[in-house]
Enzyme design. Sequence first.
Site, PDB file in Angstrom:
ATOM      1  CB  SER A  57      -0.932  -0.003   1.206  1.00 12.42           C
ATOM      2  OG  SER A  57      -0.195  -0.001   2.393  1.00 12.42           O
ATOM      3  CG  ASP A  81       0.469  -4.461   7.129  1.00 11.18           C
ATOM      4  OD1 ASP A  81       1.662  -4.787   6.972  1.00 11.18           O
ATOM      5  OD2 ASP A  81      -0.487  -5.057   6.584  1.00 11.18           O
ATOM      6  CG  ASP A  83       3.609  -5.432   3.160  1.00 16.95           C
ATOM      7  OD1 ASP A  83       3.598  -6.302   4.041  1.00 16.95           O
ATOM      8  OD2 ASP A  83       2.591  -4.856   2.745  1.00 16.95           O
ATOM      9  CG  ASP A 137       4.327  -8.163   7.422  1.00 19.12           C
ATOM     10  OD1 ASP A 137       4.648  -8.520   8.574  1.00 19.12           O
ATOM     11  OD2 ASP A 137       3.146  -8.074   7.037  1.00 19.12           O
TER      12      ASP A 137
HETATM   13 MG   LIG Z   1       1.866  -6.719   5.771  1.00 16.10          MG
END
Ligand SMILES: [Mg+2]
Length: 335
Positions: A57, A81, A83, A137
């Site tokens: 995102s 969150d 990545d 992540d």
């Molecule tokens: Mg993630």
Amino acid sequence: MAVLNKEYNKFDKEIKLNDSRKESLKKSRKELRKKIKKWFKENKPNEIKPKFGSQGSFEMNTTVNPIVVKDDEGNSLKKYDLDDGVYFIYKNEEDTKQSINTWHDWIFKATENHTGKDSIRKTTCVRVVFANGHHIDLPIYYKEDGVIELAHKSKGWLESDPKEFYEWFNDKKKTRSRLEAIVRCLKAWKNFRETNNTNLNLPSGFELTILATNNYVEADNLDEAFRETVKAIDAELNRYNGFKCYRPTTPSNEDVFENYSETRKSNFLNTLRSLKNDCIKASEESNFKIASEILRNNQFGIRFPLGEDKDEKFKSNSLKKSLGAAMVKPKPYGY
Ligand SMILES: [Mg+2]
């Protein structure tokens, strides 16, 4: 018919990641990259060095501010969150492709004690959780001769290209003016519904992004565009054999809903149906305040602004009146 365009736009502004937050998340990512690089230099000097590539995102401008939650000690957590792909790129014959478990293990070790919290071993990544609630992540990729594979701990090496996905979305966005905002609203909806019911497990942001893109309906205000897109997603998924969500990029033709349990599937369809019905109900309501409350109470939470306690009809009359006044030509000077 109360059009909540102003309220939707305000809501979008509220949930959208602003520049200063974006910068602080980027800083956190940079520190983590530095730490991983250092670990490899010191512990695996003869192995392929990791490179990094942001994905998800963050690259699509669809990151949303999460609803603040409290941990057991009463600290406020913002569960952003992020990545960040870790790439091992083959260059020459001295480079060794490690096993999936080895690379996962090395990344786990490299991130140990970075935040005072333990990293989490997941099937598709190593997750590093920070004290303020955000996490990064780290999916692991191996690249050789232009082919990128994801190190998936249960499915093995999977051909994958995260950059291809965000480029696909950013390209679609060019002809879908409200797509970005619709994706953010859907993600904020998921966040609110799951905060109220932790068993829901709605589709991921990635999956919602595909659904919104493929079923996008253009309209001249965000209220209508969101409602019509939600209706289109609902119609598509409820079609006979329609509960599918194909990844548009490598590995294409993969149905990302394939492994959904019946419970997860019906939870999603029911929650989506309730969103659709409330969007319709709100649009049929003439009072702005009441219309906004329908969405606020059941779908988006208090981050969605309250509308004015006024009727649409009243508003349009007064609008007509003010337009009428503006159209009276001023008399020229001298009269
Ligand atoms: Mg993630």
